[in-house]
Design an enzyme around this catalytic site. Structure first.
Site, PDB file in Angstrom:
ATOM      1  N   ARG A  83      -3.674  -1.350  -6.384  1.00 51.02           N
ATOM      2  CA  ARG A  83      -2.872  -2.568  -6.307  1.00 51.02           C
ATOM      3  C   ARG A  83      -3.267  -3.487  -7.444  1.00 51.02           C
ATOM      4  O   ARG A  83      -4.347  -3.310  -8.035  1.00 51.02           O
ATOM      5  CB  ARG A  83      -3.077  -3.265  -4.969  1.00 51.02           C
TER       6      ARG A  83
ATOM      7  N   ARG B 167      -3.256   3.123   8.485  1.00 51.23           N
ATOM      8  CA  ARG B 167      -3.556   1.945   7.653  1.00 51.23           C
ATOM      9  C   ARG B 167      -2.384   0.980   7.637  1.00 51.23           C
ATOM     10  O   ARG B 167      -1.253   1.383   7.427  1.00 51.23           O
ATOM     11  CB  ARG B 167      -3.837   2.390   6.213  1.00 51.23           C
TER      12      ARG B 167
ATOM     13  N   HIS C 152     -16.747  -8.269   1.946  1.00 51.53           N
ATOM     14  CA  HIS C 152     -15.737  -9.190   2.478  1.00 51.53           C
ATOM     15  C   HIS C 152     -15.893 -10.582   1.883  1.00 51.53           C
ATOM     16  O   HIS C 152     -14.937 -11.182   1.401  1.00 51.53           O
ATOM     17  CB  HIS C 152     -15.845  -9.235   4.006  1.00 51.53           C
TER      18      HIS C 152
ATOM     19  N   GLY D 205      -8.521  -7.495   4.479  1.00 48.74           N
ATOM     20  CA  GLY D 205      -9.358  -7.676   5.655  1.00 48.74           C
ATOM     21  C   GLY D 205      -8.637  -8.180   6.883  1.00 48.74           C
ATOM     22  O   GLY D 205      -9.237  -8.381   7.925  1.00 48.74           O
TER      23      GLY D 205
ATOM     24  N   CYS E 117       7.875 -38.073  -6.326  1.00 44.35           N
ATOM     25  CA  CYS E 117       6.512 -38.581  -6.450  1.00 44.35           C
ATOM     26  C   CYS E 117       5.698 -38.402  -5.171  1.00 44.35           C
ATOM     27  O   CYS E 117       4.603 -38.914  -5.059  1.00 44.35           O
ATOM     28  CB  CYS E 117       6.528 -40.053  -6.855  1.00 44.35           C
TER      29      CYS E 117
ATOM     30  N   TYR F  71      11.796 -34.577 -13.397  1.00 47.46           N
ATOM     31  CA  TYR F  71      10.334 -34.473 -13.425  1.00 47.46           C
ATOM     32  C   TYR F  71       9.758 -34.387 -12.019  1.00 47.46           C
ATOM     33  O   TYR F  71      10.424 -34.734 -11.034  1.00 47.46           O
ATOM     34  CB  TYR F  71       9.706 -35.663 -14.169  1.00 47.46           C
TER      35      TYR F  71
ATOM     36  N   MET G 199      -5.921  -6.793   8.476  1.00 45.49           N
ATOM     37  CA  MET G 199      -5.444  -5.745   9.374  1.00 45.49           C
ATOM     38  C   MET G 199      -6.499  -4.647   9.414  1.00 45.49           C
ATOM     39  O   MET G 199      -7.256  -4.482   8.482  1.00 45.49           O
ATOM     40  CB  MET G 199      -4.142  -5.148   8.835  1.00 45.49           C
TER      41      MET G 199
ATOM     42  N   LYS H 272       0.835  -1.202   0.000  1.00 49.98           N
ATOM     43  CA  LYS H 272       0.000   0.000   0.000  1.00 49.98           C
ATOM     44  C   LYS H 272       0.867   1.248   0.000  1.00 49.98           C
ATOM     45  O   LYS H 272       0.651   2.172  -0.787  1.00 49.98           O
ATOM     46  CB  LYS H 272      -0.899  -0.028   1.245  1.00 49.98           C
TER      47      LYS H 272
ATOM     48  N   SER I 165      13.431 -41.994  -7.433  1.00 48.65           N
ATOM     49  CA  SER I 165      12.236 -41.177  -7.300  1.00 48.65           C
ATOM     50  C   SER I 165      12.127 -40.808  -5.829  1.00 48.65           C
ATOM     51  O   SER I 165      12.072 -41.688  -4.967  1.00 48.65           O
ATOM     52  CB  SER I 165      11.009 -41.965  -7.759  1.00 48.65           C
TER      53      SER I 165
HETATM   54  P1  ADP Z   1      -7.828  -2.427   3.579  1.00 50.57           P
HETATM   55  O1  ADP Z   1      -6.413  -2.782   3.339  1.00 50.57           O
HETATM   56  O2  ADP Z   1      -8.554  -3.355   4.454  1.00 50.57           O
HETATM   57  O3  ADP Z   1      -8.525  -2.107   2.294  1.00 50.57           O
HETATM   58  P2  ADP Z   1      -7.466   0.369   3.941  1.00 50.57           P
HETATM   59  O4  ADP Z   1      -6.321   0.888   4.711  1.00 50.57           O
HETATM   60  O5  ADP Z   1      -7.319   0.438   2.471  1.00 50.57           O
HETATM   61  O6  ADP Z   1      -7.802  -1.090   4.414  1.00 50.57           O
HETATM   62  O7  ADP Z   1      -8.685   1.253   4.396  1.00 50.57           O
HETATM   63  C1  ADP Z   1      -9.963   0.852   4.700  1.00 50.57           C
HETATM   64  C2  ADP Z   1     -10.946   1.873   4.138  1.00 50.57           C
HETATM   65  O8  ADP Z   1     -10.677   3.171   4.626  1.00 50.57           O
HETATM   66  C3  ADP Z   1     -10.871   1.965   2.635  1.00 50.57           C
HETATM   67  O9  ADP Z   1     -12.160   1.984   2.126  1.00 50.57           O
HETATM   68  C4  ADP Z   1     -10.173   3.252   2.380  1.00 50.57           C
HETATM   69  O10 ADP Z   1     -10.573   3.835   1.176  1.00 50.57           O
HETATM   70  C5  ADP Z   1     -10.566   4.122   3.578  1.00 50.57           C
HETATM   71  N1  ADP Z   1      -9.512   5.077   3.871  1.00 50.57           N
HETATM   72  C6  ADP Z   1      -8.269   4.804   4.246  1.00 50.57           C
HETATM   73  N2  ADP Z   1      -7.516   5.917   4.366  1.00 50.57           N
HETATM   74  C7  ADP Z   1      -8.344   6.941   4.089  1.00 50.57           C
HETATM   75  C8  ADP Z   1      -8.156   8.363   4.011  1.00 50.57           C
HETATM   76  N3  ADP Z   1      -6.969   8.921   4.242  1.00 50.57           N
HETATM   77  N4  ADP Z   1      -9.216   9.094   3.676  1.00 50.57           N
HETATM   78  C9  ADP Z   1     -10.414   8.517   3.417  1.00 50.57           C
HETATM   79  N5  ADP Z   1     -10.647   7.200   3.454  1.00 50.57           N
HETATM   80  C10 ADP Z   1      -9.627   6.408   3.778  1.00 50.57           C
HETATM   81 MG    MG Z   2      -7.878  -0.934   0.976  1.00 52.87          MG
END
Ligand code: ADP
Ligand code: MG
Ligand code: MG
Length: 876
Positions: free
Chosen positions: A337, A93, A455, A102, A831, A851, A104, A23, A764
């Site tokens: 991503r 984040r 989710h 989902g 195998c 193989y 973290m 990220k 093998s």
């Molecule tokens: P995940 O990895 O579970 O997607 P994220 O860190 O991407 O978690 O964030 C969860 C939600 O919070 C996402 O929908 C994201 O768009 C929103 N979000 C995260 N940072 C910000 C921010 N700076 N401003 C507005 N929304 C945010």
């Molecule tokens: Mg996200």
């Protein structure tokens, strides 16, 4: 010199994902490309590792750098933490190297307190928005940082909505939000025994710690084990200025993919919600609009987004999964991503990107995860049966596949039932990260709430599990373990079927048909075959499995076990006669009865495989496995064999072993009873001679002696084989070649491989036995204690699933070298179960095996894994 632990978004780029997490690296890359990204900084994965090394403490050095970067960020954004007139609010984040959806938790609106919220209200002239943000923050902080249960907060909201007689969150006004904040903080104080922290810096540090901690939560550990992500990678933390999607009707938030993640179709695909923040879309609280609707609602924002999406896809040369937020008509990019996708979509996208000239074939081959192919190889609904079946409801086609199973309502039950061998469909209002193991165990997932990016949908697609989401017509009664749909009741344990490609739900079991490799799949696999250097064989004990493996592209049979051939009713009696016989002549007489059956089996296999190598392993299991254990069976069988019950008991007792795994089995049987090897050799050689004659072929039989640990025992059995074979071939006046080799599955065989290669024409590696003998624990018992090992991070993965490269792998590598030093043309293969495991296949490629052999359904997976291994580590 102190180490740098914190980086501004403007200091990073996409190549820094090990340090900044996926990220963080992509936020930096988008910043560099001049895209609208709320600015901030990333605390590196090294800081996370350091946190654990320091006994779960953020040390002074890292703390100092975080404070320094808060200052820098305040300057860039032009707002100050805790400022009464213009407060800086941030999101915290997590972001590991590999995306872990989902797993973290993110905290939004951090930095609010009783003063700052007033500042925000004044600044925006929108007190409702300010207090809505504040109550969300208190709620999220309590949940994520303090691990308070979400439901108590939800209850307070529901009570307020009821008191006001409204249904939607958006119908609550500023005063309601204000009242919610007061109630939330009171709940916090009651549960935590202290006031909600008002100092933004304290809030931030607590949140950072919570992200670091979450790297080690049970859900994350399960996900990592399922996906082979090492524990020591750690997660980065991103601190980012907030963009407010909840500041009115001109704001919103959404997610989108540059191509359809279910089918791979090239079109922008996604959804958004007006006046909403963060997780609202994913949580399925309100039903979102499709992204195309934005074109009418906010054409300028839509055009800008399309332009950015197109640029991002070109830049990363792959399908992108993006998060965005609109604040008062201005677009902000929050994440991009490489998008998760179904296997079918992965194939289509890889093939399309080659056709569009964006990537080359080798890159395409690297784009599809081998394990994912599994979902394409399993049965699909039979078209006729599907047409005839009654559709009882329809949801969103969230993750394709055909699922048929018994209804269960909790993830725990899904797991339990599946462990008992039941096929289940998990039915939930919505799913959450705690459900992950149950979701993995289910054939299919059906949810009442949630969109295509909920989710359930995202996780199911990642797992290759069929999912139908958002079927709002279903009324679930968890307590009574039933649901109602279309006026009918469906109870726990009853069958339903889901079609993840159409979203259709059926109230009964539906017949399925075998899968085939065609279209994009075929083209893609041809590329994989072009680049791989390992051959791929399959393990098959009968013509049907041999055919299945062939259909999936197997080039030979690496393991044909012969013991199953003794178990059929017509044969087991003869086998038992052989076992209870107390002299060679009687044993030979009994074996003569088995010979024609076994020869017939081999002929059937040779007819399917033609001249492709078929490696036949001689009898392997201990003899007691062929005798009964229950008293009533013993009486019946003694009668059948014409011996006394007492005598049969004596035989059974005499075969009793304290540790059958290490007992009288494998080649040890043939050393004690050479007549077994004689009979099996007759069966193999006669079968090959017959099929050669019948079809005009030149089959070269491969005879494999199991469980060898000493060259002399191999020589002993081999001499029996050679004598028998040569006589038969001479008698037939044929000129047929054959090979005798061995399994390397006992550590001593690996250690003395140079000697063993003097007698063996091929090795093998039987890595199931080699793993259990090297570790000294059995695969059937290890399940009982391995969980403790995972929990304590002693092992991160099951050595029976992924080859232990440091230990067992070292033996394999050594034996291969020693063997080839004695006999340069020595054939080398594997195998064990590992032959179909992508990381193990890569290992086999690296140590120079010829193989891998795996079960028929894993052949395409192994072909792809072998191609990826070759592209990543080309052999000379
Ligand atoms: P995940 O990895 O579970 O997607 P994220 O860190 O991407 O978690 O964030 C969860 C939600 O919070 C996402 O929908 C994201 O768009 C929103 N979000 C995260 N940072 C910000 C921010 N700076 N401003 C507005 N929304 C945010
Ligand atoms: Mg996200
Ligand atoms: Mg074995």
């Amino acid at each position: 010199m102190s180490k740098k632990y914190v980086y501004l978004f403007s200091e990073g780029n996409r190549d820094m994902r090990e340090l900044l997490g996926g990220k963080g690296a992509n936020l930096a890359e988008m910043t560099k490309a001049g895209m609208p990204v709320p600015q901030g900084f990333t605390i590196s994965t090294e800081a996370c590792t350091q946190y654990y090394n320091d006994g779960r403490q953020i040390n002074d050095e890292i703390m100092g750098q975080i404070y320094e970067y808060i200052g820098k960020m305040e300057e860039i954004v032009g707002k100050k933490f805790g400022d009464v007139s213009n407060p800086l609010l941030v999101s915290v984040r997590s972001g590991a190297r590999a995306s872990m959806p989902g797993m973290m938790d993110t905290i939004l609106n951090l930095g609010l307190n009783d003063e700052a919220v007033e500042g925000l209200a004044n600044l925006t002239g929108n007190p409702r928005f300010a207090y809505d943000s504040y109550r969300r923050f208190v709620q999220m902080f309590s949940d994520v940082v303090m691990e308070m249960s979400k439901t108590e907060f939800e209850k307070i909201i529901d009570e307020m909505k009821e008191a006001k007689g409204v249904k939607m969150d958006t119908e609550l006004d500023a005063d309601d939000m204000k009242a919610l904040v007061v109630k939330f903080k009171a709940l916090y104080k009651e549960k935590m025994g202290k006031d909600f922290p008002s100092d933004p810096k304290e809030q931030l540090i607590e949140a950072v710690k919570a992200v670091f901690r979450s790297w080690d939560n049970p859900r994350a550990n399960v996900y990592r084990r399922m996906n082979e992500i090492p524990y020591d990678w750690g997660t980065a933390v991103n601190v980012q200025a907030m963009a407010f999607g909840n500041s009115g009707e001109n704001s919103g938030t959404g997610v989108a993919f540059t191509r359809d993640p279910s089918t791979g179709e090239k079109k922008l695909y996604g959804e958004y919600l007006i006046n909403a923040q963060g997780e609202d879309v994913v949580a399925g609280i309100r039903t979102p609009f499709p992204i195309s609707h934005l074109q009418e609602q906010m054409p300028e924002v839509y055009n800008e987004f399309v332009e950015i999406a197109t640029r991002l896809e070109k830049h990363y040369k792959d399908m992108q999964d993006m998060e965005f937020t609109i604040e008062n008509g201005k677009l902000f990019m929050l994440q991009t991503r490489n998008g998760k996708r179904t296997a079918a979509a992965a194939l289509k996208i890889a093939v399309d990107l080659v056709d569009e000239g964006m990537i080359d074939e080798k890159t395409a081959v690297l784009r599809v995860e081998p394990k994912q192919l599994d979902s394409l190889l399993h049965p699909q609904f039979d078209t006729a049966a599907l047409k005839a079946a009654e559709v009882i409801g329809k949801g969103l086609a969230a993750s394709p596949g055909a699922a048929c199973g018994k209804i269960v309502f909790t993830a725990e039950e899904a797991k339990e039932w599946a462990e008992r061998g039941e096929k289940v469909v998990l039915v939930r209002l919505e799913t959450s990260p705690e459900d992950i193991e149950g979701m993995a165990a289910a054939e299919g997932i059906l949810t009442v709430r949630g969109g295509m990016t909920s989710h359930a949908a995202v996780v199911a697609r990642g797992m290759g599990t069929c999912c139908v989401s958002g079927c709002g017509d279903i009324v679930v009664d968890y307590d009574a373990k039933k649901f109602t749909l279309g006026g009918k009741e469906y109870k726990e344990g009853e069958f339903i079927s889901l079609d993840g490609s159409t979203g259709n739900i059926y109230g009964a079991a539906i017949a399925t048909v075998e899968a085939s490799i065609s279209g994009d799949f075929r083209r893609f696999m041809e590329w994989a075959d072009k680049y791989r250097q390992l051959q791929v064989f399959c393990n098959a004990d009968n013509p049907h499995d041999a055919q299945q493996g062939s259909d999936f592209g197997s080039e030979g049979i690496g393991l044909c076990r012969t013991e199953h051939m003794f178990f059929e009713a017509s044969r087991i009696k003869a086998m038992r006669e052989m076992i209870v016989a107390d002299n060679t002549a009687d044993r030979e007489k009994a074996l003569e009865k088995i010979l024609p059956y076994q020869q017939g089996d081999f002929e059937g296999i040779y007819e399917v495989m033609g001249e492709r190598p078929v490696t036949i392993r001689y009898l392997d299991p201990p003899l007691h496995e062929f005798l009964p254990t229950k008293e009533e069976d013993i009486a019946e069988i003694a009668n059948e064999l014409g011996i006394t019950v007492e005598k049969l008991h004596n035989v059974i007792d005499s075969l009793h072993e304290f540790n059958p795994m290490m007992g009288h089995r494998g080649c040890r049987l043939a050393v004690a009873y050479p007549e077994i090897a004689v009979m099996q050799t007759k069966a193999v050689i006669n079968a090959a001679l017959n099929v050669n004659k019948k079809l005009g072929l030149h089959i070269v039989p491969h005879i494999m002696i199991p469980l060898v640990g000493e060259v002399k025992e191999l020589k002993f059995v081999k001499d029996v084989v050679v004598k028998t074979a040569d006589e038969l071939i001479a008698a037939a006046g044929a000129d047929m070649k054959y090979e005798v080799g061995t399994m390397i599955e006992i550590p001593r065989a690996a250690l003395t491989a140079d000697e063993i290669a003097k007698e063996a024409e091929f090795f093998s590696f039987g890595t199931n036995d080699l793993t259990q003998m090297t570790f000294g624990f059995s695969r059937d018992d290890a399940g009982k204690f391995l969980d403790y090992y995972y929990e304590n991070k002693v092992y991160e993965s099951d050595p029976f699933a992924h080859i232990d490269q440091n230990g067992v792998g070292k033996l394999v590598e050594m034996a291969a070298k020693l063997g080839r030093a004695t006999r340069p043309e020595l054939g080398l293969g594997i195998c064990g179960e590992h032959g179909g495991d992508p990381t193990s296949v890569e290992f086999c490629h690296k140590v120079g095996l010829d193989y891998v052999s795996c079960s028929p359904f894993r052949v395409p997976i192994a072909r792809l894994a072998a191609a990826q291994a070759a592209i990543k580590n080309p052999r000379a």
